[in-house]
Design an enzyme around this catalytic site. Sequence first.
Site, PDB file in Angstrom:
ATOM      1  N   ASP A  44       2.975  -2.574  -1.210  1.00  0.00           N
ATOM      2  CA  ASP A  44       2.507  -1.545  -2.126  1.00  0.00           C
ATOM      3  C   ASP A  44       2.533  -2.109  -3.546  1.00  0.00           C
ATOM      4  O   ASP A  44       3.517  -2.738  -3.948  1.00  0.00           O
ATOM      5  CB  ASP A  44       3.423  -0.316  -2.024  1.00  0.00           C
ATOM      6  CG  ASP A  44       2.870   0.877  -2.762  1.00  0.00           C
ATOM      7  OD1 ASP A  44       1.992   1.547  -2.207  1.00  0.00           O
ATOM      8  OD2 ASP A  44       3.337   1.143  -3.891  1.00  0.00           O
ATOM      9  N   ASP A  87      -3.339   1.796  -2.704  1.00  0.00           N
ATOM     10  CA  ASP A  87      -2.805   0.495  -3.146  1.00  0.00           C
ATOM     11  C   ASP A  87      -1.845  -0.083  -2.113  1.00  0.00           C
ATOM     12  O   ASP A  87      -1.000  -0.891  -2.447  1.00  0.00           O
ATOM     13  CB  ASP A  87      -2.108   0.655  -4.499  1.00  0.00           C
ATOM     14  CG  ASP A  87      -0.928   1.600  -4.440  1.00  0.00           C
ATOM     15  OD1 ASP A  87      -1.011   2.625  -3.722  1.00  0.00           O
ATOM     16  OD2 ASP A  87       0.079   1.336  -5.111  1.00  0.00           O
TER      17      ASP A  87
END
Length: 176
Positions: A44, A87
Amino acid sequence: MSDELEFRDDLSGLYNRRYFGQTLPRLLKEAQTARRPLSLVVIDIDFFKTINDTYGHACGDRVIREFGEFLLRTVKKSDIVCRYGGDEFVCILPRTDYGQSLRVSQRIIEESHQREFGRLKITLSIGIATYPDHGDDGLTLFESADQDLYSAKRHGRDQVGLHSEREPGLLIPTPE
């Protein structure tokens, strides 16, 4: 729509979540049959919302594209790199045990420190899970890696996290 387009993320060009969902069970079955490890690495980009809010979505899109290209260059050709959503990225590492996947994850963090993405410095939080150590099905492995990722975030980000079921409180910080 061709099969190839169906399994590619429009923005990054990486495999997408659908491909991940169809490929992981097959690779896991192969690992089980061959009695070989398989690792998942969930990544992430820290504070990605702030990038979009501060610099705009076009900049955020550049970060995603450039980070995806970086991941493809950083892992082995036999590894599968997917944009899971937003993301978050997932790498399937066949024939890779936990120690090897930890080294790969640390290298991803270290090498990302040496460059910019969309002209910005970013940090990463990473979680890892390995078959058979942390589960024998895709959902269990993903949840285990995801717990590690959120452990890394809770403990300061920019690191590989280990959740409490393995070793309470243990985190693997990256070298400065």
